[in-house]
Enzyme design. Structure first.
Site, PDB file in Angstrom:
ATOM      1  N   TRP A 234       0.848  -1.201   0.000  1.00 33.04           N
ATOM      2  CA  TRP A 234       0.000   0.000   0.000  1.00 33.04           C
ATOM      3  C   TRP A 234       0.877   1.242   0.000  1.00 33.04           C
ATOM      4  O   TRP A 234       2.025   1.209   0.406  1.00 33.04           O
ATOM      5  CB  TRP A 234      -0.992  -0.011   1.177  1.00 33.04           C
ATOM      6  CG  TRP A 234      -0.430   0.198   2.546  1.00 33.04           C
ATOM      7  CD1 TRP A 234       0.769  -0.217   3.040  1.00 33.04           C
ATOM      8  CD2 TRP A 234      -1.083   0.881   3.626  1.00 33.04           C
ATOM      9  NE1 TRP A 234       0.905   0.145   4.368  1.00 33.04           N
ATOM     10  CE2 TRP A 234      -0.222   0.827   4.751  1.00 33.04           C
ATOM     11  CE3 TRP A 234      -2.312   1.519   3.771  1.00 33.04           C
ATOM     12  CZ2 TRP A 234      -0.543   1.394   5.984  1.00 33.04           C
ATOM     13  CZ3 TRP A 234      -2.633   2.083   5.011  1.00 33.04           C
ATOM     14  CH2 TRP A 234      -1.764   2.012   6.091  1.00 33.04           C
ATOM     15  N   SER A 235       0.312   2.335  -0.498  1.00 35.40           N
ATOM     16  CA  SER A 235       1.025   3.601  -0.658  1.00 35.40           C
ATOM     17  C   SER A 235       2.270   3.364  -1.527  1.00 35.40           C
ATOM     18  O   SER A 235       2.148   2.807  -2.613  1.00 35.40           O
ATOM     19  CB  SER A 235       1.357   4.204   0.709  1.00 35.40           C
ATOM     20  OG  SER A 235       1.732   5.559   0.586  1.00 35.40           O
ATOM     21  N   LEU A 236       3.474   3.717  -1.060  1.00 37.26           N
ATOM     22  CA  LEU A 236       4.671   3.441  -1.863  1.00 37.26           C
ATOM     23  C   LEU A 236       4.845   1.948  -2.105  1.00 37.26           C
ATOM     24  O   LEU A 236       5.469   1.528  -3.081  1.00 37.26           O
ATOM     25  CB  LEU A 236       5.909   4.021  -1.180  1.00 37.26           C
ATOM     26  CG  LEU A 236       7.236   3.919  -1.940  1.00 37.26           C
ATOM     27  CD1 LEU A 236       7.155   4.609  -3.296  1.00 37.26           C
ATOM     28  CD2 LEU A 236       8.382   4.487  -1.106  1.00 37.26           C
TER      29      LEU A 236
END
Length: 411
Positions: A234-236
């Site tokens: 998730w995210s990066l």
């Protein structure tokens, strides 16, 4: 300054930070009233007061957990300790950056202690362990599928982003996974958690090397179904997970990227243009004139959110000290030219209001053109899930992602 109706924290920066934990409410990480109470304590205070208020709240949860454990209420103690770990994570997040603030290390260590103590009280718990990699020791925790704690089950390896902790990852992804019958692994890769703050290892774009070390360590675990190991970022981590899958490692049965990101460098031109570079300069963002860099840094320093995201968190996590080096390092985070190595099905999420998700459709098309399978699942603002990582409706994200995964592994 008075709070805006419909919000908790008076400061925009604190509002973004302090309400992040509300995404964990369905999984026991926080409740609305707790965040509201902390916000009332912070009032119009600065980052120091934000940190102190969350620390006081986390410490009180640990104290109550101690009382519950002494009274023989292990389930309550576990819940309180895990909840405290999320609060400690919130406490130190504004402090990210170099030189390292001593309060960050204190809160981070308390987070780790509360998190692991809370997991230890869960049925059939697995002791935390370190995964060696390139001189680093990546701390890892295995959360077991509810009701299947002693069984060999499929495993989801959760991959974090820039600034989230193991506790954040646990509440955002692992609890839902374990309720669905999956074991779930969280770990601190280079650039994350104590691997960064206490060992000094920065982020690295070749995440396939990092994941190889994790797979070598966990694939032979007696509780892990080695034919059904999934990676999810998730995210990066939405860049890290598919980048790792480009290795073609046959141990990876499926890959999830929330949101899917192919090439971080592709957006640098538009990024520096928004920060003040001319259209012509933005065509070559890695060779900006010094004068332009100076103006951009001045605008970054003048904006609290940008200063935290770039000059604090971004520089520190990437192991750089200036904006030019930050741009050059970011440009190296790409999977372009590697997609024919992906051998597993890939799911890419696309939040309607998340700029990082804008390229998910093109990413999926590129994977398919390279001979792979890629599906895109959309989340909308109308559903309350259009923001970054669908944090205001994380339970919707988890339902759709795990439904997809159930179908993939069943097939």
């Amino acid at each position: 300054m008075s709070a805006t109706p419909g919000r908790m924290f008076q400061n925009d920066f604190h509002e973004a930070m302090g309400t992040w934990v509300l995404g964990y409410a369905p999984y026991g990480g926080a409740d609305f009233g707790e965040a509201a109470a902390v916000a009332a304590e912070v009032a119009d205070g600065d980052d120091d007061e934000f940190c102190a208020a969350w620390l006081r709240h986390a410490d009180s949860l640990v104290s109550r957990a101690d009382d519950a454990r002494a009274a023989g209420h292990g389930v309550t103690a576990s819940d309180l300790l895990l909840r405290a770990s999320a609060a400690y994570s919130n406490a130190y997040r504004p402090l990210l950056g170099a030189p390292i603030d001593p309060r960050l290390l204190v809160a981070q260590r308390r987070m780790r202690e509360a998190f692991e103590a809370g997991l230890e009280l869960r049925p059939g718990s697995v002791a935390p362990f370190d995964i060696p990699f390139d001189g680093a020791r990546m701390r890892a925790n295995l959360a077991l599928a509810e009701g299947h704690e002693s069984e060999r089950r499929p495993l989801i390896i959760q991959i974090n982003g820039y600034d989230a902790s193991s506790a954040d990852e646990y509440f955002a992804s692992s609890v839902a996974a374990t309720r669905r019958g999956y074991h779930s692994l969280v770990f601190e890769a280079p650039g994350q958690g104590a691997t960064l703050s206490e060992q000094g290892f920065a982020l690295r774009p070749d995440f396939e090397a990092v994941l190889d070390a994790v797979l070598d360590h966990i694939a032979d675990h007696p509780l892990v179904d080695a034919d059904r190991i999934v990676i999810s970022g998730w995210s990066l981590g939405g860049y890290f997970a598919p980048r790792a899958a480009t290795s073609g490692d046959p141990r990876i049965a499926a890959c999830i990227a929330d949101p899917g990101q192919l090439d971080l460098g592709a957006g640098l031109g538009a990024f520096v243009r928004r920060l003040g570079a001319s259209e012509e300069e933005a065509r070559d963002p890695l060779n900006l004139p010094d004068a332009t860099l100076g103006r951009i840094m001045a605008s970054i320093e003048a904006n609290r959110q940008l200063r935290w995201a770039i000059a604090q968190r971004g520089f520190w996590a990437n192991g750089v000290t200036d904006f030019r080096a930050f741009l050059n390092t970011t440009a190296g985070f790409t999977s372009v030219g590697r997609l024919d190595g992906i051998r597993c099905p890939v799911l890419l999420t696309r939040g309607e209001g998340d700029p990082l998700a804008a390229g998910a459709g093109g990413f999926a098309e590129a994977i398919i053109a390279a001979g792979g399978r890629a599906d895109v699942v959309d989340f909308t603002i109308a559903e309350g899930a259009g923001g970054h990582c669908e944090m205001m409706n994380r339970s919707l994200l988890n339902r759709r992602v795990l439904d997809w995964l159930d179908d993939i592994l069943a097939g």
